[in-house]
Every structure is written in C-alpha cells, then in structure tokens.
Design a protein around this motif. Structure first.
Motif, short mmCIF file in Angstrom:
data_model
loop_
_atom_site.label_atom_id
_atom_site.label_comp_id
_atom_site.label_asym_id
_atom_site.label_seq_id
_atom_site.Cartn_x
_atom_site.Cartn_y
_atom_site.Cartn_z
N MET A 13 0.84 -1.19 0.00
CA MET A 13 0.00 0.00 0.00
C MET A 13 0.88 1.24 0.00
O MET A 13 1.71 1.42 0.90
CB MET A 13 -0.91 0.00 1.23
N PHE A 14 0.73 2.05 -1.02
CA PHE A 14 1.51 3.28 -1.12
C PHE A 14 0.56 4.47 -0.96
O PHE A 14 -0.40 4.61 -1.71
CB PHE A 14 2.22 3.36 -2.47
N ILE A 15 0.84 5.30 0.04
CA ILE A 15 0.05 6.52 0.25
C ILE A 15 1.01 7.69 0.27
O ILE A 15 2.01 7.67 1.01
CB ILE A 15 -0.76 6.46 1.56
N ASN A 16 0.73 8.68 -0.53
CA ASN A 16 1.62 9.82 -0.65
C ASN A 16 0.83 11.12 -0.69
O ASN A 16 -0.27 11.18 -1.25
CB ASN A 16 2.45 9.69 -1.93
N ILE A 17 1.39 12.15 -0.07
CA ILE A 17 0.80 13.49 -0.14
C ILE A 17 1.69 14.31 -1.04
O ILE A 17 2.86 14.55 -0.73
CB ILE A 17 0.70 14.14 1.25
N THR A 18 1.16 14.73 -2.17
CA THR A 18 1.96 15.45 -3.16
C THR A 18 2.30 16.84 -2.65
O THR A 18 1.46 17.55 -2.12
CB THR A 18 1.19 15.56 -4.49
N ASP A 19 3.57 17.23 -2.85
CA ASP A 19 3.99 18.55 -2.38
C ASP A 19 3.43 19.65 -3.27
O ASP A 19 2.91 19.42 -4.36
CB ASP A 19 5.51 18.64 -2.27
N SER A 20 3.56 20.88 -2.80
CA SER A 20 2.91 22.03 -3.45
C SER A 20 3.40 22.27 -4.88
O SER A 20 2.64 22.66 -5.76
CB SER A 20 3.13 23.30 -2.62
N LYS A 21 4.68 22.01 -5.14
CA LYS A 21 5.22 22.26 -6.47
C LYS A 21 4.55 21.37 -7.51
O LYS A 21 4.15 21.82 -8.58
CB LYS A 21 6.73 22.03 -6.48
#
Length: 324
Positions: free
Chosen positions: A1-9
């Motif tokens: 399971m891969f969960i990621n919060i994308t950065d603002s850029k």
C-alpha cells in the motif's frame, strides 16, 4: 500500500483547483463511457467536477496568494492487494471497497493532526476520484529508453484513488497542513497548524487495509521492511532478518513480526536481543518459534504414521502375491 501526499510544487496548489480537477477527469474523457466515474467523499457518491472545484476554491478563508489551498493524497494499493480485492469482491465490488477504504484513510488523515474539532473525514473538505489506469510520462525509464510512449497505458493492475483535500477544515476556520513536520515539538506551531506525522499516516493505510480486508501481508511487503532496507542501519537489517525467519512459520508469527518491524523501522531497538525482550508476552508464541532449534535436514524424516502405512501396504502386497 503506497500513500503519498503530493507537495505544493507538483500539485500546483497555490491557486484554483480547476487544473487538477480537469486533469483527474482524463479517464472520463479518454474512455468516453455512457456512465462516467463520479467524484465521491464520505457523504456523497455522485459528485460533479464543477462541485469539487467550487467547494475547494471557496474554502480559502485567510489564505494568502502564496499559501497552499489544497493537497493531493494518492492512495495506491499494490498489484497484489488489487488482485486480492478482485478475488474477494469481483471487479465492481473491488472498486466500491476501494472507495470505502478511501473514506477510512481520510478518517486517519483527520486524526493525524491531533486538533480539537478535527476527528474524522466529516471534519474535512475533500473529494476523491477512483482511477483504473496509470499512464507513462517523460520521467519513466521506459519512455526515456524509447520502449514506451508518453501517455501509453501502463500494464498490470493500476487501480488507485486520488483525493483533493482543502487546506482549511469543513468550517473554513481551521488551517491544516500535512506538510508540517514538527510532530508536536514546537507546541505553538502545532497548535496553529496541527502536528502531522506523514510516516505514521502512510503506515496507517497499510494497517487499515490489513485489518479491514483480513489481508495476510508478508513481512517483505510492509512499508517498515522497505524503509529499513533502503535507509536502515546494519543492526536494523539484522533485526529484520530474525523477524523474517519467524514470520515464515505461520499467520500468527507473521502478524507479530509485522508489528515488531515497525518498531525496528522507528529505531526502537539497539540490538536483536533487545528487540525480542521488548516484545514481551504479546509475542510469546512468536518467540517460541524463533528460539526453537530447527533441524534443517528434515526432508529425509518420515513420521511414525507414514512408517505404519508403509508396513500395512507391504503386508497387503505380500498377501496378494501368496494368493497368486
């Protein structure tokens, strides 16, 4: 399971959400099906794109032009996890289960802030979109090597969920940033922004999946194992080696090993002996397996029942030969 919060850029999240919402509508445009894949959240399952844009873009009280207005959360099960869901629930059922799982992930997202008034997904302003495919882009090695073209659909199971979540809570009063890394060390900063532990949030997705769907996760498939192999010290990798041996025995020992591996990844144990000692009574059955002497030449061992069965067959064979 891969969960990621994308950065603002990457998310281009300092302005309107229009660009991102339109981008996440790509499958509806490409597939051109009579029934589109709707947006959803914890309250509604058929939300139109314009509702998403309007709600996110209007929930920006006291945010400056250079402030992030929203964040993108990517919830991507592994191909093994997707196949498991489809085997259990079928093609359409797996999609519905993934949508329900996304709601639980956003519950964990809310709780991770440790803020009064932010307790579950209903306290957030968020919208999710299930996608069935992924596509090659210019960053992929296959595209750089000329083996695939940009925009070509990737092979295998690629179902995942993309979530747009507002920087402000549902009341438009509380500012929440998952990019805050204080973890509570700066009390005043945490009071304003919330103390968000991204590692713990990512780990919660794996734990949620396993508990909700009774998924028998192998130790090598855990986030903790991957982190230690990539960034861990030699002592941590040695501790994982011990856990791997025990985890191969049965489901119970594997479950305990997975739990202990998270402690290894967090650097809680200085030695292997310390790791086993810290496990205590909760890991008693696991430790019994680990400390049991193992005979490696067992391939030639024949059980008593097998010996008796062979004797019985021999007697029967002799009786038949005599009767002839």
């Amino acid at each position: 399971m891969f969960i990621n919060i994308t950065d603002s850029k990457e998310a281009a999240n300092k302005g309107s959400s229009t660009g991102l919402v339109n981008y996440l509508e790509k499958e509806n445009r490409i597939n051109n099906k009579p029934e589109p894949e709707y947006w959803f959240n914890g309250q509604k399952i058929r939300i139109e794109p314009y509702e998403v844009m309007r709600s996110i873009d209007n929930n920006v009280a006291k945010l400056g032009k250079d402030d992030a207005k929203f964040f993108l959360v990517n919830i991507s099960p592994s191909q093994k996890e997707i196949r498991f869901l489809k085997e259990q629930y079928g093609e359409d059922g797996a999609k519905e289960q993934m949508k329900g799982f996304a709601v639980r992930v956003m519950d964990a997202y809310a709780r991770n802030f440790n803020r009064d008034g932010v307790n579950n997904n209903e306290d957030l302003l968020w919208f999710a979109k299930l996608e069935n495919y992924r596509y090659y882009n210019y960053k992929d090695p296959e595209v750089k090597q000329g083996l695939k073209q940009r925009g070509e659909r990737k092979e295998g199971e690629q179902m995942h969920v993309q979530v747009i979540v507002s920087r402000r809570d549902i009341t438009n009063k509380i500012k929440l940033s998952p990019m805050n890394t204080s973890r509570g060390k700066n009390a005043e900063h945490s009071k304003k922004m919330g103390q968000f532990d991204r590692v713990a949030f990512k780990q919660s997705g794996e734990s949620l999946f396993d508990s909700l769907f009774e998924f028998d996760r192998q130790l090598k498939d855990t986030m903790a194992y991957a982190n230690v192999q990539k960034n861990g010290e030699l002592s941590q990798r040695e501790q994982l080696g011990v856990l791997l041996e025990g985890a191969s025995q049965n489901y119970e020992s594997r479950s305990v090993a997975n739990e202990m591996a998270r402690g290894v990844a967090d650097g809680l144990f200085t030695t292997t002996a310390g790791m086993l000692s810290a496990a205590g009574k909760t890991a008693a059955s696991f430790l019994e397996v680990m400390l049991e002497p193992m005979y490696t030449g067992g391939a030639n061992i024949v059980s008593e029942s097998e010996i008796e069965e062979k004797k019985r067959r021999k007697k029967k064979s002799r009786g038949q030969q005599i009767s002839r």
